[in-house]
Write a protein that holds these residues in place. Structure first.
Motif, PDB file in Angstrom:
ATOM      1  N   LYS A  12       0.831  -1.215   0.000  1.00  0.00           N
ATOM      2  CA  LYS A  12       0.000   0.000   0.000  1.00  0.00           C
ATOM      3  C   LYS A  12       0.863   1.261   0.000  1.00  0.00           C
ATOM      4  O   LYS A  12       0.482   2.280  -0.578  1.00  0.00           O
ATOM      5  CB  LYS A  12      -0.947  -0.004   1.200  1.00  0.00           C
ATOM      6  N   THR A  15       1.622   3.130  -3.324  1.00  0.00           N
ATOM      7  CA  THR A  15       0.665   3.944  -4.083  1.00  0.00           C
ATOM      8  C   THR A  15       1.219   5.337  -4.367  1.00  0.00           C
ATOM      9  O   THR A  15       0.872   5.955  -5.374  1.00  0.00           O
ATOM     10  CB  THR A  15      -0.680   4.069  -3.339  1.00  0.00           C
ATOM     11  N   PHE A  35      -6.371   1.103  -2.102  1.00  0.00           N
ATOM     12  CA  PHE A  35      -5.750  -0.192  -2.407  1.00  0.00           C
ATOM     13  C   PHE A  35      -6.575  -1.297  -1.763  1.00  0.00           C
ATOM     14  O   PHE A  35      -6.848  -1.260  -0.557  1.00  0.00           O
ATOM     15  CB  PHE A  35      -4.310  -0.249  -1.902  1.00  0.00           C
ATOM     16  N   GLY A 254      -6.453   0.234 -12.560  1.00  0.00           N
ATOM     17  CA  GLY A 254      -5.761  -0.296 -11.385  1.00  0.00           C
ATOM     18  C   GLY A 254      -6.218  -1.692 -11.021  1.00  0.00           C
ATOM     19  O   GLY A 254      -5.790  -2.246 -10.018  1.00  0.00           O
ATOM     20  N   GLY A 278      -5.899  -1.025  -7.319  1.00  0.00           N
ATOM     21  CA  GLY A 278      -5.000   0.040  -6.868  1.00  0.00           C
ATOM     22  C   GLY A 278      -4.823   1.023  -7.998  1.00  0.00           C
ATOM     23  O   GLY A 278      -3.993   0.816  -8.885  1.00  0.00           O
ATOM     24  N   SER A 287      -1.011  -1.416 -11.806  1.00  0.00           N
ATOM     25  CA  SER A 287      -1.079  -0.903 -10.443  1.00  0.00           C
ATOM     26  C   SER A 287       0.255  -1.099  -9.726  1.00  0.00           C
ATOM     27  O   SER A 287       0.751  -2.218  -9.614  1.00  0.00           O
ATOM     28  CB  SER A 287      -2.185  -1.638  -9.669  1.00  0.00           C
ATOM     29  N   ALA A 289       1.007  -0.675  -6.492  1.00  0.00           N
ATOM     30  CA  ALA A 289       0.825  -1.429  -5.254  1.00  0.00           C
ATOM     31  C   ALA A 289       0.459  -2.875  -5.560  1.00  0.00           C
ATOM     32  O   ALA A 289       0.895  -3.802  -4.854  1.00  0.00           O
ATOM     33  CB  ALA A 289      -0.256  -0.779  -4.385  1.00  0.00           C
TER      34      ALA A 289
END
Length: 306
Positions: A12, A15, A35, A254, A278, A287, A289
């Motif tokens: 996380k 991000t 996320f 994401g 994410g 994404s 994350a």
């Protein structure tokens, strides 16, 4: 805090290293700090993070539309219009279509997905879209709808995809007119889901469709998983296969689905479907994350399957 929660928390933090997709105005409004992860086995589901958020499938839908078209026409017929070869080009590349008069390299790039959209069963745009939404609803067990705000935003900024579609039409690879193929493609990208829906979709692949009614030929499912390995993560697919080793498909919203054929993650055992959301993405379109999470998850739980 167990190992899985720690992997989530570490991922996380990444991000901050990504940006939401800005070339589609409706996606640019997403909160890049979000996320969410859902992991699903036959008996358990684990959810982490912002799991109530809804978002659009974007390119994740490409694997579904390919399966619907291939299941209807047969692989041999589909191969006349779209190949199954990977390419290092970006997902919206136009170069090879123009310079070599080639059919699209695979259904996971925009040229291939627009071609597939024209090949979906049905005589009208509505029927073609319905063929995919019905298939998806059978897998995830609930009705889905099109996010019209995202659809209209994509349609109004679709000049590049429209150019791709016209080249496809000029080269004889579209089975409908340009606007119909484009509208079908963009409506499918705009299907709204949550992260649990993604996990159910991934679990379908993890079980080769055994946990759902027989709605697709097993050979088509196997080809779809092969495409996810070779082409599913845009032009980072090779690195993803080499270092994470799971069939997966991503979208610029994401969204990511990842498939574990047989693994053990905490109380989850056997086939496992992983759904990720994410919206902060990297330059390729994945994404940040989500990639970080899958990298550490595969390593810590020994999920690499290749």
């Amino acid at each position: 805090m167990n190992k899985l929660q720690m992997i989530y928390e570490q991922a996380k933090q990444r991000t901050a290293n990504g940006q939401v997709a800005s070339y589609i105005p409706a996606l640019a409004a997403a909160n890049g700090d979000l996320f969410a992860v859902s992991l699903l086995s036959a008996e358990h589901e684990i959810e982490l993070g912002d799991c109530t958020e809804t978002f659009t499938l974007q390119s994740v839908v490409k694997v579904i539309s390919f399966m619907v078209a291939a299941n209807y026409h047969g692989i041999e017929e589909i191969m006349h219009y779209v190949d199954v070869e990977p390419t290092g080009d970006s997902f919206n590349s136009i170069v090879r279509l123009e310079s070599h008069n080639n059919k699209p390299f695979n259904p996971m790039i925009n040229a291939g997905a627009i071609t597939i959209a024209s090949l979906l069963p049905g005589e009208t745009m509505f029927e073609k879209v319905k063929s995919v939404t019905t298939f998806l609803e059978q897998i995830i067990g609930k009705k889905v709808h099109i996010n019209n705000e995202v659809y209209f935003s994509e349609y109004q900024s679709a000049d590049y995809n429209r150019a791709i579609a016209y080249i496809l039409q000029a080269n004889g690879f579209l089975k409908s007119d340009v606007e119909e193929a484009l509208q079908v493609y963009l409506q499918l990208c705009s299907i709204s889901v949550d992260v649990s829906d993604l996990a159910k979709l991934a679990f379908y692949f993890a079980t080769n469709g055994k946990e759902s009614e027989a709605i697709c030929n097993k050979g088509v499912i196997n080809i779809a998983k092969a495409l996810m390995i070779t082409c599913g993560m845009y032009n980072a697919s090779g690195k993803f296969a080499a270092f994470i080793g799971l069939p997966a498909k991503s979208g610029v919203s994401g969204a990511i689905i990842a498939v574990v054929r047989n693994g053990e993650i905490e109380q989850l055992q056997g086939p496992i479907g992983i759904g990720i959301y994410g919206p902060a993405i990297d330059q390729v379109g994945n994404s940040v994350a989500g990639i970080e999470f899958l990298m550490h998850l595969s390593k810590e739980y020994d999920l690499f399957c290749l």
